[in-house]
Scaffold this motif. Structure first.
Motif, PDB file in Angstrom:
ATOM      1  N   ALA A   1      -4.575 -19.648  31.609  1.00  7.80           N
ATOM      2  CA  ALA A   1      -5.433 -19.436  30.440  1.00  7.80           C
ATOM      3  C   ALA A   1      -6.515 -18.406  30.744  1.00  7.80           C
ATOM      4  O   ALA A   1      -6.799 -17.522  29.932  1.00  7.80           O
ATOM      5  CB  ALA A   1      -6.072 -20.760  30.028  1.00  7.80           C
ATOM      6  N   ASP A   2      -7.094 -18.529  31.942  1.00  6.87           N
ATOM      7  CA  ASP A   2      -8.122 -17.564  32.353  1.00  6.87           C
ATOM      8  C   ASP A   2      -7.546 -16.149  32.367  1.00  6.87           C
ATOM      9  O   ASP A   2      -8.173 -15.198  31.906  1.00  6.87           O
ATOM     10  CB  ASP A   2      -8.669 -17.906  33.745  1.00  6.87           C
ATOM     11  N   ALA A   3      -6.316 -16.048  32.875  1.00  6.54           N
ATOM     12  CA  ALA A   3      -5.676 -14.745  32.981  1.00  6.54           C
ATOM     13  C   ALA A   3      -5.491 -14.113  31.603  1.00  6.54           C
ATOM     14  O   ALA A   3      -5.576 -12.899  31.441  1.00  6.54           O
ATOM     15  CB  ALA A   3      -4.335 -14.876  33.680  1.00  6.54           C
ATOM     16  N   TYR A   4      -5.257 -14.981  30.571  1.00  9.75           N
ATOM     17  CA  TYR A   4      -5.118 -14.472  29.203  1.00  9.75           C
ATOM     18  C   TYR A   4      -6.478 -14.223  28.562  1.00  9.75           C
ATOM     19  O   TYR A   4      -6.557 -13.886  27.394  1.00  9.75           O
ATOM     20  CB  TYR A   4      -4.322 -15.463  28.351  1.00  9.75           C
ATOM     21  N   GLY A   5      -7.531 -14.476  29.302  1.00 12.78           N
ATOM     22  CA  GLY A   5      -8.877 -14.225  28.783  1.00 12.78           C
ATOM     23  C   GLY A   5      -9.379 -15.318  27.865  1.00 12.78           C
ATOM     24  O   GLY A   5     -10.318 -15.125  27.112  1.00 12.78           O
ATOM     25  N   MET A   6      -8.741 -16.497  27.919  1.00 15.76           N
ATOM     26  CA  MET A   6      -9.228 -17.596  27.076  1.00 15.76           C
ATOM     27  C   MET A   6     -10.396 -18.275  27.783  1.00 15.76           C
ATOM     28  O   MET A   6     -10.356 -18.501  28.984  1.00 15.76           O
ATOM     29  CB  MET A   6      -8.137 -18.637  26.883  1.00 15.76           C
ATOM     30  N   THR A   7     -11.414 -18.627  26.988  1.00 18.06           N
ATOM     31  CA  THR A   7     -12.536 -19.351  27.576  1.00 18.06           C
ATOM     32  C   THR A   7     -12.986 -20.427  26.598  1.00 18.06           C
ATOM     33  O   THR A   7     -12.587 -20.448  25.446  1.00 18.06           O
ATOM     34  CB  THR A   7     -13.741 -18.432  27.844  1.00 18.06           C
ATOM     35  N   GLY A   8     -13.836 -21.300  27.110  1.00 16.29           N
ATOM     36  CA  GLY A   8     -14.538 -22.294  26.290  1.00 16.29           C
ATOM     37  C   GLY A   8     -13.636 -23.074  25.354  1.00 16.29           C
ATOM     38  O   GLY A   8     -12.614 -23.622  25.760  1.00 16.29           O
ATOM     39  N   TRP A   9     -14.033 -23.098  24.108  1.00 19.21           N
ATOM     40  CA  TRP A   9     -13.385 -23.945  23.098  1.00 19.21           C
ATOM     41  C   TRP A   9     -11.920 -23.588  22.920  1.00 19.21           C
ATOM     42  O   TRP A   9     -11.065 -24.439  22.796  1.00 19.21           O
ATOM     43  CB  TRP A   9     -14.165 -23.803  21.791  1.00 19.21           C
ATOM     44  N   LYS A  10     -11.661 -22.258  22.921  1.00 17.57           N
ATOM     45  CA  LYS A  10     -10.289 -21.817  22.700  1.00 17.57           C
ATOM     46  C   LYS A  10      -9.376 -22.317  23.821  1.00 17.57           C
ATOM     47  O   LYS A  10      -8.273 -22.810  23.578  1.00 17.57           O
ATOM     48  CB  LYS A  10     -10.256 -20.292  22.648  1.00 17.57           C
ATOM     49  N   ARG A  11      -9.855 -22.200  25.071  1.00 15.03           N
ATOM     50  CA  ARG A  11      -9.055 -22.641  26.199  1.00 15.03           C
ATOM     51  C   ARG A  11      -8.834 -24.153  26.130  1.00 15.03           C
ATOM     52  O   ARG A  11      -7.745 -24.651  26.373  1.00 15.03           O
ATOM     53  CB  ARG A  11      -9.760 -22.275  27.512  1.00 15.03           C
ATOM     54  N   PHE A  12      -9.884 -24.881  25.749  1.00 20.85           N
ATOM     55  CA  PHE A  12      -9.757 -26.335  25.650  1.00 20.85           C
ATOM     56  C   PHE A  12      -8.730 -26.714  24.585  1.00 20.85           C
ATOM     57  O   PHE A  12      -7.856 -27.532  24.804  1.00 20.85           O
ATOM     58  CB  PHE A  12     -11.122 -26.954  25.308  1.00 20.85           C
ATOM     59  N   ARG A  13      -8.856 -26.052  23.424  1.00 18.53           N
ATOM     60  CA  ARG A  13      -8.011 -26.426  22.285  1.00 18.53           C
ATOM     61  C   ARG A  13      -6.549 -26.063  22.540  1.00 18.53           C
ATOM     62  O   ARG A  13      -5.650 -26.822  22.219  1.00 18.53           O
ATOM     63  CB  ARG A  13      -8.514 -25.714  21.036  1.00 18.53           C
ATOM     64  N   ARG A  14      -6.324 -24.895  23.151  1.00 16.49           N
ATOM     65  CA  ARG A  14      -4.945 -24.425  23.294  1.00 16.49           C
ATOM     66  C   ARG A  14      -4.268 -24.916  24.565  1.00 16.49           C
ATOM     67  O   ARG A  14      -3.061 -25.092  24.597  1.00 16.49           O
ATOM     68  CB  ARG A  14      -4.946 -22.892  23.319  1.00 16.49           C
ATOM     69  N   ILE A  15      -5.023 -25.121  25.637  1.00 16.28           N
ATOM     70  CA  ILE A  15      -4.398 -25.419  26.928  1.00 16.28           C
ATOM     71  C   ILE A  15      -4.756 -26.814  27.444  1.00 16.28           C
ATOM     72  O   ILE A  15      -3.899 -27.682  27.585  1.00 16.28           O
ATOM     73  CB  ILE A  15      -4.815 -24.376  28.000  1.00 16.28           C
ATOM     74  N   THR A  16      -6.029 -27.041  27.693  1.00 15.51           N
ATOM     75  CA  THR A  16      -6.431 -28.294  28.349  1.00 15.51           C
ATOM     76  C   THR A  16      -6.067 -29.508  27.504  1.00 15.51           C
ATOM     77  O   THR A  16      -5.442 -30.450  27.985  1.00 15.51           O
ATOM     78  CB  THR A  16      -7.949 -28.288  28.594  1.00 15.51           C
TER      79      THR A  16
END
Lengths: 268, 235, 294
Positions: free
Chosen positions: A150-165
């Motif tokens: 997710a980090d590699a795709y530049g996702m952070t914060g809320w977006k990373r939580f919602r889509r990945i975590t």
């Protein structure tokens, strides 16, 4: 009274419709089944609403417990510890006493001493604490690689939580969460048994089962009927949750799906 | 013929053994002044004294057993103890399932306790212990009934305003009035007197206790005991 | 208890409290704490044994045994424990007495069920009605242990079944490659490895078991909650030397503290066991442990 008439008279007795007086004299099997079934409305209501609302709070608690900031972590830890560490009936007792006192402060709190709201709040907190712990365990097990990707795709914060975590956490936690749902529905039987008063003889399935047991002095009929209804309910829960589980895992190849199931089983 | 005689002898023998056996007395232990647990942790109260005296008169060895009220009849018919002596009113419903000795106290009326003497029962909320005869009575009247798991909670409900009045046995309410709570004039006669419950298949034991109760009624010792514990009116 | 306790009405403050807390009734409360702890200590291994049996049965090659294992777990798990306790103990007691009756009084001609009455011959009574009260209480205690074990055994079976499935298939295949029989692979490979997968589920079950102890009074065992309820109720001066208003709040607060402490201790102990079990296992946590040590 024929069985159809009994059903018409008592199917919704637990929520105040139909015959005002409870059956007397004969206590047929039909009356047992109808009235105890009618009481199940309450068990389903408590379990369903508490589970639905508790889910969101549980996610918040899990994230809070996982937080690096003690201002979030400490309250979440204590909340989970207190509600997981004490028997439900003690929670009911203190909640009822507390709501009674609040009632004296403001009429806003009037409905809180009724089971439909007061007991619901306790069950909500209870299931949120148990599920929060399950979700927290799952959160710890989210593969590091997923987050790195997710980090590699530049996702952070809320977006990373919602889509990945969040989706991975759900997948991992789901089987244990199914068990929690079953436990919660079972716990709803305690509401009127030792906790909140029953108004106008409107109670849950256990209330009516013990009504019959008290009138016929034979525990071997009403309680097995109650057990029968709960086995049915449990089967429905397992089916529904199994369906969601398949939805959660549908993108995984077949054998990896199996793997997730095993792995998730050990979280709780 | 011989085997028949032997059979009767064996039967007489077992019956004789039955006499030497202990009679187990089931009670609740949470219903002062009838039966309760005293400071020393022993069962005490009107029925403890009465039961011990009855056993003495019937020449039985008795042992006291505590059991939860809700399962007190199922455990009797299942044979876990031999009598119920727990302030149990003789009602038709119970009489169908178990047998009662003659009553040892006259019917105890049910009374109301409220915060003021002019409370409107029909329009208000009346509390009672769940699944008691009082709860059934309020439901029959069509009043608003609220049920609590224990008698203590019903009284607390009146104090904190959840309910306007509570209906319960008068002897129980006598011990809670005062401190703002008053008893209403109106009383209800529900249920019969209080008797000892025995299994229907246990007529021999019932006969013994019946005779013992009769002898206590005759010599006035029963009235003295009722007066001492203030459980009901006298015979 | 203490010499100055003869007339509590003259006492005040701490000395009153010290007398109050050492009455025979309170001693019953303290004894019940021991009873509950003993019961938990016996129930946990028994339930584990039941669960292990049922989980093994559910994996059996033999169809009826598999049905039994699966049926037991799914039915008992489906029923709320409270509903189960309300009728099951009496049924269990009657079943035992009926079996004894068949053995001890073969020529009894009266029916066992007379109306609602359950009548067996005197010799078949469990325990004999002439036995002292402590025998009755012990018997009741073991009935409660058995009932608890049956209920929680079903949940344990579910956890252990999952754990057995979780042991990597490759481990079993390796065992087979070494020429082990099914039985050998089960006992030497599967069973030692499954515990690390089972422990989180079993710890959770232990927590649920602790919190189920207030239901013990339904099984005829006077537990801490029963005594707290009894002692906390309003006591009129007529029936006790220590009259007091409704003190349920204090007694339940004490219970709350007791349960929270118990939970905390359990969490710490179970955490240690988990750390030990993880050692040398082929799991992520085991790997982490190895790295930390290195």
């Amino acid at each position: 009274m024929s069985c159809v008439e009994t059903i018409q008279a008592y199917a919704f007795r637990s929520i105040g419709f139909g015959e005002r007086l409870l059956p007397k004299g004969e206590y047929t099997l039909c009356e047992h089944f109808t009235l105890i079934g009618s009481g199940m409305i309450w068990n389903i209501y408590f379990g369903f609403v508490a589970l639905l609302t508790g889910f969101f709070f549980a996610v918040a608690l899990a994230v809070g417990k996982n937080s690096a900031n003690p201002a979030w972590r400490k309250p979440a830890e204590w909340f989970i510890f207190i509600f997981r560490g004490s028997p439900l009936f003690i929670q009911f007792f203190f909640a009822y006493a507390c709501f009674l006192n609040l009632k004296g402060v403001s009429s806003f709190f009037d409905p809180f001493t009724s089971a439909w709201l007061g007991a619901l709040i306790v069950l909500f907190c209870n299931t949120a604490a148990y599920s929060g712990e399950i979700f927290y365990g799952a959160l710890l097990s989210v593969p590091k690689g997923d987050i790195e990707a997710a980090d590699a795709y530049g996702m952070t914060g809320w977006k990373r939580f919602r889509r990945i975590t969040f989706p991975t956490m759900m997948r991992l936690a789901w089987p244990a969460y199914t068990n929690e749902a079953i436990f919660l529905f079972h716990a709803t039987t305690l509401v009127f048994f030792s906790g909140f008063p029953a108004w106008r003889q409107k109670g849950d399935a256990l209330y009516y089962a013990s009504y019959f047991a008290d009138k016929t002095f034979n525990p071997f009929v009403p309680y097995p009927i109650l057990a029968f209804y709960f086995i049915l309910l449990t089967l429905v829960i397992i089916l529904l949750f199994g369906f969601v589980n398949r939805q959660l895992n549908r993108h995984l190849p077949q054998e990896r799906r199996e793997k997730i199931r095993w792995r998730a089983n050990l979280i709780r | 013929m011989k085997s028949l005689i032997l059979g009767t002898a064996a039967l007489a023998l077992t019956a004789g053994m039955g006499l030497a056996d202990t009679v187990r007395m089931g009670t609740e232990g949470a219903y002062a002044p009838w039966n309760f647990v005293n400071d020393a942790g022993e069962i005490d109260g009107f029925e403890r004294e009465l039961g011990d005296e009855l056993c003495k008169r019937a020449e039985l060895t008795c042992e006291w057993v505590k059991n939860d009220w809700d399962s007190i009849i199922p455990n009797l018919v299942s044979g876990n103890y031999d009598t119920i002596i727990a302030g149990m009113s003789i009602t038709d419903e119970r009489d169908e399932v178990i047998d009662f000795t003659q009553a040892y106290t006259p019917p105890d009326p049910s009374a109301y306790v409220a915060l003021s003497a002019d409370v409107d029962l029909a329009g208000g909320v009346v509390a009672a212990q769940a699944t008691t005869i009082q709860a059934g009575f309020i439901a029959d009247q069509g009043w608003t009934l609220v049920e609590f798991a224990t008698p203590e909670e019903t009284v607390a409900a009146v104090r904190n305003g959840e309910a306007d009045a509570v209906l319960a046995d008068k002897s129980f309410l006598d011990s809670v009035i005062g401190d703002g709570l008053v008893m209403l004039e109106r009383q209800e006669a529900l249920g019969g007197g209080v008797g000892m419950g025995v299994r229907e298949s246990d007529q021999e034991l019932r006969g013994k206790f019946d005779a013992a109760i009769q002898s206590m009624k005759d010599d006035g010792s029963l009235n003295a005991l009722i007066a001492k514990w203030e459980v009901s009116s006298q015979w | 208890m203490f010499s100055y306790c003869t007339d509590p009405s003259t006492l005040e403050g701490l000395s009153w409290l010290s007398c109050y807390l050492t009455t025979g009734k309170h001693v019953n409360l303290y004894i019940s704490v021991i009873v509950v702890l003993t019961l938990l200590a016996i129930t946990a291994p028994t339930a584990l044994l039941f669960g292990f049996g049922a989980a093994s049965a559910a994996r059996s090659q033999f169809l009826p045994l598999r049905w039994f294992g699966k049926g037991y777990t799914s039915i008992v798990r489906g029923v709320p424990d409270i509903a189960f306790f309300l009728f099951f103990v009496i049924a269990l007691d009657q079943a035992f007495e009926w079996m004894r009756h068949k053995v001890k009084c073969p020529d009894w001609d009266q029916p066992i069920r007379q109306g609602i009455d359950f009548v067996v011959c005197d010799a078949a009574k469990l325990p004999l009605s002439s036995s002292p009260q402590w025998v009755h209480e012990t018997y009741g205690f073991f009935l409660a242990v058995l009932t608890f074990s049956i209920v929680f055994g079903a949940f344990a079976a579910n956890v252990l079944y999952g754990a057995m499935q979780a042991v990597p298939r490759a481990q079993i295949e390796t065992a087979e490659a070494y020429g082990m029989s099914n039985r050998q692979a089960f006992w030497r490979i599967l069973v030692p490895q499954m515990w690390v997968y089972a422990l989180p589920g079993l710890s959770n079950l232990w927590m649920v078991l602790i919190k189920a102890t207030p239901l013990l009074f339904l099984l005829g065992v006077e537990d801490i909650v029963y005594w707290a309820r009894e002692l906390g109720g309003t006591k009129a001066a007529k029936f006790t030397a220590y009259p007091h208003p409704n003190w349920h709040v204090w007694y339940f607060a004490a219970l709350l503290v007791f349960y929270l402490c118990f939970t905390k201790v359990s969490e710490v102990v179970l955490g240690r066991i988990m750390a030990r079990l993880t050692k040398g296992q082929a799991t992520a946590a085991g790997e982490a442990q190895r790295k930390a040590a290195a």
